[in-house]
Design a protein around this motif. Structure first.
Motif, PDB file in Angstrom:
ATOM      1  N   ASN A 124      28.682  54.810   2.210  1.00  0.00           N
ATOM      2  CA  ASN A 124      28.168  53.473   1.931  1.00  0.00           C
ATOM      3  C   ASN A 124      29.334  52.509   2.006  1.00  0.00           C
ATOM      4  OD1 ASN A 124      25.372  53.985   1.267  1.00  0.00           O
ATOM      5  ND2 ASN A 124      26.078  54.892  -0.632  1.00  0.00           N
ATOM      6  N   LEU A 125      29.079  51.337   2.553  1.00  0.00           N
ATOM      7  CA  LEU A 125      30.035  50.237   2.458  1.00  0.00           C
ATOM      8  C   LEU A 125      29.561  49.385   1.297  1.00  0.00           C
ATOM      9  CD1 LEU A 125      32.400  48.468   3.428  1.00  0.00           C
ATOM     10  CD2 LEU A 125      30.802  47.378   5.023  1.00  0.00           C
ATOM     11  N   LYS A 126      30.458  49.203   0.336  1.00  0.00           N
ATOM     12  CA  LYS A 126      30.120  48.413  -0.847  1.00  0.00           C
ATOM     13  C   LYS A 126      30.912  47.111  -0.845  1.00  0.00           C
ATOM     14  CE  LYS A 126      28.773  52.138  -3.926  1.00  0.00           C
ATOM     15  NZ  LYS A 126      28.920  52.684  -5.280  1.00  0.00           N
ATOM     16  N   ALA A 127      30.250  46.039  -1.248  1.00  0.00           N
ATOM     17  CA  ALA A 127      30.907  44.740  -1.389  1.00  0.00           C
ATOM     18  C   ALA A 127      31.811  44.772  -2.620  1.00  0.00           C
ATOM     19  CB  ALA A 127      29.864  43.642  -1.513  1.00  0.00           C
ATOM     20  N   SER A 128      32.578  43.723  -2.787  1.00  0.00           N
ATOM     21  CA  SER A 128      33.509  43.663  -3.923  1.00  0.00           C
ATOM     22  C   SER A 128      32.796  43.728  -5.267  1.00  0.00           C
ATOM     23  CB  SER A 128      34.371  42.408  -3.835  1.00  0.00           C
ATOM     24  OG  SER A 128      33.544  41.267  -3.775  1.00  0.00           O
ATOM     25  N   ASN A 129      31.505  43.360  -5.309  1.00  0.00           N
ATOM     26  CA  ASN A 129      30.746  43.424  -6.559  1.00  0.00           C
ATOM     27  C   ASN A 129      30.121  44.803  -6.786  1.00  0.00           C
ATOM     28  OD1 ASN A 129      28.621  43.488  -4.744  1.00  0.00           O
ATOM     29  ND2 ASN A 129      27.681  41.589  -5.444  1.00  0.00           N
ATOM     30  N   GLY A 130      30.387  45.748  -5.880  1.00  0.00           N
ATOM     31  CA  GLY A 130      29.883  47.113  -6.027  1.00  0.00           C
ATOM     32  C   GLY A 130      28.524  47.343  -5.394  1.00  0.00           C
ATOM     33  N   GLN A 131      27.915  46.301  -4.850  1.00  0.00           N
ATOM     34  CA  GLN A 131      26.596  46.432  -4.233  1.00  0.00           C
ATOM     35  C   GLN A 131      26.723  47.075  -2.851  1.00  0.00           C
ATOM     36  OE1 GLN A 131      24.338  42.811  -4.276  1.00  0.00           O
ATOM     37  NE2 GLN A 131      22.681  43.672  -3.078  1.00  0.00           N
ATOM     38  N   VAL A 132      25.819  48.018  -2.549  1.00  0.00           N
ATOM     39  CA  VAL A 132      25.799  48.666  -1.241  1.00  0.00           C
ATOM     40  C   VAL A 132      25.296  47.666  -0.203  1.00  0.00           C
ATOM     41  CG1 VAL A 132      24.757  50.501   0.148  1.00  0.00           C
ATOM     42  CG2 VAL A 132      25.448  50.961  -2.212  1.00  0.00           C
ATOM     43  N   ILE A 133      26.093  47.469   0.859  1.00  0.00           N
ATOM     44  CA  ILE A 133      25.690  46.530   1.905  1.00  0.00           C
ATOM     45  C   ILE A 133      25.420  47.220   3.238  1.00  0.00           C
ATOM     46  CG2 ILE A 133      26.630  44.408   0.921  1.00  0.00           C
ATOM     47  CD1 ILE A 133      29.204  44.865   2.491  1.00  0.00           C
ATOM     48  N   LEU A 134      25.820  48.493   3.365  1.00  0.00           N
ATOM     49  CA  LEU A 134      25.564  49.245   4.593  1.00  0.00           C
ATOM     50  C   LEU A 134      25.583  50.729   4.260  1.00  0.00           C
ATOM     51  CD1 LEU A 134      25.379  48.632   7.780  1.00  0.00           C
ATOM     52  CD2 LEU A 134      27.684  49.532   7.834  1.00  0.00           C
ATOM     53  N   THR A 135      24.617  51.475   4.796  1.00  0.00           N
ATOM     54  CA  THR A 135      24.525  52.919   4.572  1.00  0.00           C
ATOM     55  C   THR A 135      24.544  53.624   5.923  1.00  0.00           C
ATOM     56  OG1 THR A 135      23.254  52.600   2.559  1.00  0.00           O
ATOM     57  CG2 THR A 135      23.101  54.759   3.582  1.00  0.00           C
ATOM     58  N   SER A 136      25.293  54.695   6.002  1.00  0.00           N
ATOM     59  CA  SER A 136      25.399  55.445   7.260  1.00  0.00           C
ATOM     60  C   SER A 136      24.264  56.439   7.403  1.00  0.00           C
ATOM     61  CB  SER A 136      26.723  56.205   7.308  1.00  0.00           C
ATOM     62  OG  SER A 136      26.670  57.360   6.477  1.00  0.00           O
ATOM     63  N   GLU A 137      24.211  57.035   8.575  1.00  0.00           N
ATOM     64  CA  GLU A 137      23.356  58.182   8.800  1.00  0.00           C
ATOM     65  C   GLU A 137      24.032  59.400   8.177  1.00  0.00           C
ATOM     66  OE1 GLU A 137      23.153  58.787  13.029  1.00  0.00           O
ATOM     67  OE2 GLU A 137      25.289  59.031  13.216  1.00  0.00           O
ATOM     68  N   LEU A 138      23.405  60.565   8.279  1.00  0.00           N
ATOM     69  CA  LEU A 138      24.013  61.808   7.796  1.00  0.00           C
ATOM     70  C   LEU A 138      24.830  62.439   8.917  1.00  0.00           C
ATOM     71  CD1 LEU A 138      21.011  63.314   5.824  1.00  0.00           C
ATOM     72  CD2 LEU A 138      23.080  62.285   4.876  1.00  0.00           C
ATOM     73  N   TYR A 139      25.987  62.965   8.544  1.00  0.00           N
ATOM     74  CA  TYR A 139      26.889  63.622   9.491  1.00  0.00           C
ATOM     75  C   TYR A 139      27.080  65.072   9.069  1.00  0.00           C
ATOM     76  CZ  TYR A 139      28.231  58.872  10.882  1.00  0.00           C
ATOM     77  OH  TYR A 139      28.235  57.571  11.315  1.00  0.00           O
ATOM     78  N   LYS A 140      27.183  65.957  10.050  1.00  0.00           N
ATOM     79  CA  LYS A 140      27.365  67.383   9.746  1.00  0.00           C
ATOM     80  C   LYS A 140      28.766  67.689   9.224  1.00  0.00           C
ATOM     81  CE  LYS A 140      23.925  69.177  12.998  1.00  0.00           C
ATOM     82  NZ  LYS A 140      22.858  68.890  12.100  1.00  0.00           N
ATOM     83  N   THR A 141      29.769  66.915   9.654  1.00  0.00           N
ATOM     84  CA  THR A 141      31.136  67.174   9.214  1.00  0.00           C
ATOM     85  C   THR A 141      31.752  65.918   8.604  1.00  0.00           C
ATOM     86  OG1 THR A 141      32.164  66.534  11.317  1.00  0.00           O
ATOM     87  CG2 THR A 141      31.456  68.852  11.101  1.00  0.00           C
ATOM     88  N   LYS A 142      32.739  66.144   7.766  1.00  0.00           N
ATOM     89  CA  LYS A 142      33.471  65.038   7.145  1.00  0.00           C
ATOM     90  C   LYS A 142      34.194  64.216   8.209  1.00  0.00           C
ATOM     91  CE  LYS A 142      36.869  64.196   3.523  1.00  0.00           C
ATOM     92  NZ  LYS A 142      37.689  64.834   2.483  1.00  0.00           N
ATOM     93  N   ALA A 143      34.765  64.903   9.204  1.00  0.00           N
ATOM     94  CA  ALA A 143      35.480  64.202  10.277  1.00  0.00           C
ATOM     95  C   ALA A 143      34.551  63.260  11.033  1.00  0.00           C
ATOM     96  CB  ALA A 143      36.111  65.207  11.232  1.00  0.00           C
ATOM     97  N   SER A 144      33.312  63.687  11.266  1.00  0.00           N
ATOM     98  CA  SER A 144      32.345  62.824  11.945  1.00  0.00           C
ATOM     99  C   SER A 144      32.028  61.587  11.102  1.00  0.00           C
ATOM    100  CB  SER A 144      31.052  63.590  12.231  1.00  0.00           C
ATOM    101  OG  SER A 144      31.281  64.633  13.128  1.00  0.00           O
TER     102      SER A 144
END
Length: 111
Positions: free
Chosen positions: A18-38
């Protein structure tokens, strides 16, 4: 406090962020990835594409609530927003991603 990427494991063991704004609110959520590197590559893609002209696609859900999708240059989705109550609120969300993503630190909570 600046925005941050929160890298974490989903319940099924895959990775997402998740990308969170400075106030802690989620502003963008990713898809699921099989690996941490991805997932880490996904974060880099968000950093690059958040400032790219034409990278945001604006949509509405079935209830008419606006949201946006951030796309890479190849057209692949790299993140999406929550649903917003108004178009103006959604536009503020896009502006927040554009402002926060390029320099956001990564908070790795996968352990």
């Amino acid at each position: 406090m600046a925005g941050k990427f929160e890298l974490k494991k989903a319940k099924d063991g895959q990775f997402m962020f998740n990308l969170k704004a400075s106030n802690g609110q989620v502003i963008l959520t990713s898809e699921l990835y099989k690996t941490k590197a991805s997932a880490e590559n996904g974060i880099e893609s968000v950093r690059k594409n958040a400032v790219r002209e034409g990278a945001f696609e604006v949509r509405e859900n079935a209830k008419g609530e606006p949201y946006f999708i951030l796309k890479a240059t190849n057209g692949q989705e790299v993140g999406r927003s929550e649903y917003y109550s108004s178009k103006a609120a959604m536009e503020n969300g896009i502006a927040s991603v554009t402002k926060n993503a390029p320099d956001a630190k990564v908070d790795d909570i996968t352990a």
